[in-house]
Design a protein around this motif. Sequence first.
Motif, short mmCIF file in Angstrom:
data_model
loop_
_atom_site.label_atom_id
_atom_site.label_comp_id
_atom_site.label_asym_id
_atom_site.label_seq_id
_atom_site.Cartn_x
_atom_site.Cartn_y
_atom_site.Cartn_z
N UNK A 1 1.57 7.47 5.41
CA UNK A 1 0.86 6.20 5.60
C UNK A 1 -0.43 6.17 4.80
N UNK A 2 -1.14 7.28 4.77
CA UNK A 2 -2.39 7.33 3.99
C UNK A 2 -2.12 7.17 2.50
N UNK A 3 -1.00 7.67 2.03
CA UNK A 3 -0.66 7.52 0.61
C UNK A 3 -0.45 6.05 0.25
N UNK A 4 -0.02 5.27 1.23
CA UNK A 4 0.23 3.85 0.98
C UNK A 4 -0.97 2.97 1.30
N UNK A 5 -1.68 3.29 2.38
CA UNK A 5 -2.72 2.38 2.88
C UNK A 5 -4.13 2.96 2.81
N UNK A 6 -4.26 4.19 2.33
CA UNK A 6 -5.58 4.80 2.29
C UNK A 6 -5.87 5.62 3.53
N UNK A 7 -7.09 6.17 3.59
CA UNK A 7 -7.42 7.11 4.66
C UNK A 7 -7.40 6.48 6.04
N UNK A 8 -7.56 5.15 6.13
CA UNK A 8 -7.51 4.50 7.44
C UNK A 8 -6.08 4.44 8.00
N UNK A 9 -5.11 4.80 7.17
CA UNK A 9 -3.73 4.80 7.63
C UNK A 9 -3.48 5.76 8.76
N UNK A 10 -4.37 6.77 8.90
CA UNK A 10 -4.15 7.75 9.97
C UNK A 10 -4.23 7.10 11.34
N UNK A 11 -5.00 6.00 11.45
CA UNK A 11 -5.10 5.33 12.75
C UNK A 11 -3.79 4.62 13.10
N UNK B 1 12.54 -0.30 3.59
CA UNK B 1 12.18 1.10 3.43
C UNK B 1 10.90 1.23 2.61
N UNK B 2 9.98 2.01 3.11
CA UNK B 2 8.73 2.29 2.41
C UNK B 2 8.11 3.53 3.01
N UNK B 3 7.14 4.13 2.31
CA UNK B 3 6.44 5.29 2.85
C UNK B 3 5.74 4.95 4.16
N UNK B 4 5.23 3.72 4.26
CA UNK B 4 4.55 3.31 5.49
C UNK B 4 5.52 3.30 6.67
N UNK B 5 6.72 2.75 6.46
CA UNK B 5 7.72 2.71 7.53
C UNK B 5 8.15 4.12 7.91
#
Length: 269
Positions: free
Chosen positions: A64-74, A211-215
């Motif tokens: 998720x962080x690779x797709x959305x940045x460091x805030x993706x961890x939340x 399909x995506x890294x976020x999913x």
Amino acid sequence: MTREALLSLGLTTIVGLSMAVGSLLSFLVSKTNKRFLALSLSFSAGIMIYVSFMSILPEGIELIENSLGEHGKFIALGGFFSGMLVTALIEKIIHLFGGHSHCHDHAHAHNHHDEHEEHLSKLGLMSAVAIAIHNLPEGLALFTTGLKDISVAIPIALAIILHNIPLSIAISVPVYYSTGSKNKAFLYSLFVGLCQPLGAVIGYLLLSKFFSDTLFGILFSVIAGIMIFVSLDELLPSSQRYEDHHISVYGAIAGMIVMAIALNIFHHH
């Protein structure tokens, strides 16, 4: 389906069928061996806790962080706790229709042996349902990894097989101890294992366009939450019910050691 999809589905099916192996292993031990039962349940919990915190959740956060940045961890952490919440709600529904596993209201109507068998029977069902739920998205996650790169999916599949075997013991041992039926215990484990390729097929048909890294990251995070909840709410407490709590702790530690070795071997590979 493409050739890559068929290869990945075949790999996911093999992984699912591995749950039958643990079921067969459980029949080699006497039904009266409560220590084996306690160790099996806690070993399964150790496997699930370690792989969730050290592999599945970190992988979800990274994707998720690779797709959305460091805030993706939340978002990943939200998926992690959502997995716990959903599993807790499903468990409540099961207890609502099936009765609470401890059966305090009928404690005086049955002898101690019958109470243990009744508890084990419901524990087997609860474990089967909970593990089946986590097998659906796990199967999808493995399948989609295989779509991206089958060489990456193979070591992941081996790691899943390693924790599928003790997980199947967590299903088949309580069922076998409570009913005496090897066939029923085997079929429970087999059905739960087949939820992995089933999850892959359903996910492919419904989600292939999304399909995506976020999913993938969200799926991994939810899986980790489900596995942690099952371990803390069902497997460890049930293990301590049948043996001294130190046996439960030792079993959980052994499960973590086995999973740590497996993950490191496959990581270096």
